[in-house]
Scaffold this motif. Structure first.
Motif, PDB file in Angstrom:
ATOM      1  N   ASN A 134     -19.441  30.204  -3.540  1.00 23.04           N
ATOM      2  CA  ASN A 134     -18.003  30.285  -3.306  1.00 23.04           C
ATOM      3  C   ASN A 134     -17.321  29.125  -4.030  1.00 23.04           C
ATOM      4  O   ASN A 134     -17.458  27.964  -3.632  1.00 23.04           O
ATOM      5  CB  ASN A 134     -17.723  30.224  -1.799  1.00 23.04           C
ATOM      6  N   LYS A 135     -16.587  29.451  -5.098  1.00 17.65           N
ATOM      7  CA  LYS A 135     -15.970  28.408  -5.927  1.00 17.65           C
ATOM      8  C   LYS A 135     -15.034  27.509  -5.128  1.00 17.65           C
ATOM      9  O   LYS A 135     -15.139  26.280  -5.166  1.00 17.65           O
ATOM     10  CB  LYS A 135     -15.189  29.042  -7.078  1.00 17.65           C
ATOM     11  N   VAL A 136     -14.114  28.129  -4.412  1.00  9.82           N
ATOM     12  CA  VAL A 136     -13.122  27.358  -3.666  1.00  9.82           C
ATOM     13  C   VAL A 136     -13.805  26.509  -2.594  1.00  9.82           C
ATOM     14  O   VAL A 136     -13.470  25.341  -2.395  1.00  9.82           O
ATOM     15  CB  VAL A 136     -12.082  28.299  -3.019  1.00  9.82           C
ATOM     16  N   GLY A 137     -14.781  27.109  -1.895  1.00  7.88           N
ATOM     17  CA  GLY A 137     -15.491  26.376  -0.850  1.00  7.88           C
ATOM     18  C   GLY A 137     -16.209  25.157  -1.387  1.00  7.88           C
ATOM     19  O   GLY A 137     -16.200  24.088  -0.763  1.00  7.88           O
ATOM     20  N   VAL A 138     -16.840  25.297  -2.548  1.00  6.35           N
ATOM     21  CA  VAL A 138     -17.556  24.172  -3.159  1.00  6.35           C
ATOM     22  C   VAL A 138     -16.600  23.039  -3.505  1.00  6.35           C
ATOM     23  O   VAL A 138     -16.840  21.874  -3.182  1.00  6.35           O
ATOM     24  CB  VAL A 138     -18.315  24.637  -4.422  1.00  6.35           C
ATOM     25  N   VAL A 139     -15.491  23.377  -4.161  1.00  6.89           N
ATOM     26  CA  VAL A 139     -14.531  22.348  -4.593  1.00  6.89           C
ATOM     27  C   VAL A 139     -13.920  21.633  -3.400  1.00  6.89           C
ATOM     28  O   VAL A 139     -13.827  20.398  -3.377  1.00  6.89           O
ATOM     29  CB  VAL A 139     -13.429  22.966  -5.478  1.00  6.89           C
ATOM     30  N   VAL A 140     -13.507  22.384  -2.380  1.00 13.57           N
ATOM     31  CA  VAL A 140     -12.908  21.781  -1.183  1.00 13.57           C
ATOM     32  C   VAL A 140     -13.911  20.871  -0.473  1.00 13.57           C
ATOM     33  O   VAL A 140     -13.574  19.757  -0.049  1.00 13.57           O
ATOM     34  CB  VAL A 140     -12.404  22.875  -0.218  1.00 13.57           C
ATOM     35  N   THR A 141     -15.150  21.333  -0.357  1.00 12.58           N
ATOM     36  CA  THR A 141     -16.191  20.547   0.302  1.00 12.58           C
ATOM     37  C   THR A 141     -16.419  19.214  -0.414  1.00 12.58           C
ATOM     38  O   THR A 141     -16.494  18.154   0.221  1.00 12.58           O
ATOM     39  CB  THR A 141     -17.511  21.333   0.335  1.00 12.58           C
TER      40      THR A 141
END
Length: 472
Positions: free
Chosen positions: A7-14
């Protein structure tokens, strides 16, 4: 290309959460120093250890990133770093004495120091060159915005809840980061862990001695006139001897802690040079601007913070776009434009005077923010694009180290220049202390202006991949 099940967004936010926490704790303590001094009945020199111990520990752990990545993998390494950082934060919050607080800050730094290079390496690994700029631009907000908001957040928390709250606030945020790490980063680490080799203890010890001696010397340089010639000589000898030992060890070892052969790459060498010079002016400017606002213009801390806020806002606004533009037009063009604007901003800061109004100050702060927003992400992208995939961890670690060293050097050098000019103006021209203060600040900004102009030269080579000299 990025893996399909990630999950692109999940990775960046994390990754942004961890990076933001670690970066925030570089500056959040500063405004709480008086409260800590009162509780622990300590002097300024004693309480400085709360700040310096975190910075030194933060940088010492960075070179270990590559070795730890090969032993654990990115997912486990990032997760363990968050856990160590939370434990360190808890210990800081419940510290009952200054030595315990300093020790807890070192624990906290050992967790936080690896978060930034690990996050940077994960993103460079998961995203290809077409998307890397946009993603690193978004993630980089935490690296730049964290230190800028640190004093404001620290002041509010200390005033309302006491100084332990600046550390305890990390616990719920960190636990959220752990949850997101397990949810989104687990899928990023499916490759088999390889390249297991013994830890480079000789390189680590020589590097630690080098950093401790360097930061200790930089931290005391404002009181250098109080030191004897012998003390200064011994300090400099320790720095140069440990540097020589470190270089000899790392260039001759088969599996060194820091791969110095990266400097054989013209693109990487150019990127690191720009990052170093930019960090000198970035952190040096962060030191000089409050001096002008509070000592020369006699603004309050709150008003100074308000006037400095637009700069941070413009950095946050432009970084994601700069990353996209770097993907589209190449990092060199965007970086050159950013550096030219930053040089203009430094020159305009050098022209500030008693007659400068709030609008002109805001304009300068905004211009500086736009410039930094245009420079940081493209240079970061170019740094990672200059190396191969298996060198991402080493490159990201060295990039983070150079930022910290450049920042420390920038504050020290510009502070010395400012103080020297101030004292000379008072003794030679009989200026008032405030007028001399302004002269010193103006001259220091001219130095920063020249440094930025110099950084334009290596900027034209950041996309080159030619070999420089053969390192053995």
């Amino acid at each position: 290309m990025i893996k399909e099940d990630v999950n692109k967004v999940g990775v960046v936010v994390t990754l942004m959460i961890g990076t933001l926490m670690a970066a925030l704790d570089m500056s959040v303590v500063n405004v709480s120093i008086p409260a800590m001094m009162e509780q622990f009945h300590s002097t300024v020199s004693q309480i400085e250890l709360v700040v310096s111990s975190y910075m030194i520990g933060f940088v010492i752990v960075m070179p270990m990133t590559d070795w730890l990545k090969n032993r654990l993998g990115y997912y486990k390494l990032y997760l363990y770093c968050l856990i160590v950082f939370i434990i360190g934060s808890l210990l800081c919050g419940i510290a009952w004495s200054l030595p315990i607080l300093v020790a807890a800050r070192i624990v906290q730094a050992f967790g936080g120091g690896a978060l930034t290079p690990v996050a940077m390496a994960i993103l460079a690994t998961l995203f290809d060159e077409k998307e890397r700029g946009k993603v690193l631009g978004l993630w980089g907000l935490g690296v730049v915005v964290g230190p800028a908001f640190g004093p404001t957040i620290g002041g509010m928390l200390t005033e309302k809840f006491g100084w332990p709250s600046i550390f305890l606030i990390n616990i719920p945020i960190g636990l959220t980061g752990i949850f997101l790490t397990q949810k989104y980063l687990r899928a990023t680490d499916k490759e088999k862990i390889r390249k297991i080799y013994p830890f480079d203890w000789s390189g680590f010890l020589s590097f630690t001695i080098l950093l401790v001696s360097f930061f200790s010397f930089i931290g005391s340089i404002h009181n250098i006139e109080k030191k004897s010639t012998l003390e200064i000589t011994l300090s400099l000898m320790t720095i140069f001897v440990s540097l020589g030992v470190f270089l000899k060890v790392e260039l001759t070892k088969l599996n060194p802690m820091i791969n110095l052969k990266l400097f054989n790459n013209l693109g990487f060498f150019s990127c690191i040079t720009v990052t170093f010079l930019r960090s000198i002016t970035l952190y040096g400017g962060m030191f000089l601007i409050p001096l002008y606002l509070q000592l020369v213009m006699n603004y309050s801390e709150t008003k100074s913070g308000i006037l400095m806020f637009p700069g941070t806002a413009f950095v946050a606004a432009f970084m994601p776009f700069a990353g996209k533009w770097a993907d589209r037009f190449g990092p060199t063009r965007i970086s050159v434009i950013g550096l030219i604007i930053l040089a203009l901003a430094m020159y305009l800061f050098s022209t500030m005077g008693f007659e400068s109004n709030e609008v002109s100050i805001l304009a300068r702060m905004s211009l500086r923010g736009i410039a930094l927003g245009l420079v940081v992400a493209p240079i970061t992208v170019a740094t990672m694009n200059a190396v191969s995939k298996d060198q991402f961890a080493s490159a990201s670690a060295f990039n983070s180290i150079i930022q910290q060293i450049g920042g420390a050097l920038g504050v020290a050098v510009l502070a010395i220049v400012q103080q020297h000019v101030k004292l000379s103006q008072i003794s030679l021209h009989a200026l008032s202390p405030i007028a001399a203060e302004l002269k010193g600040i103006s001259f220091s900004f001219r130095i920063a202006f020249v440094i930025i102009l110099v950084s334009l030269v290596p900027c034209f080579f950041i996309s080159k991949k030619e070999t420089l000299v053969r390192l053995r």
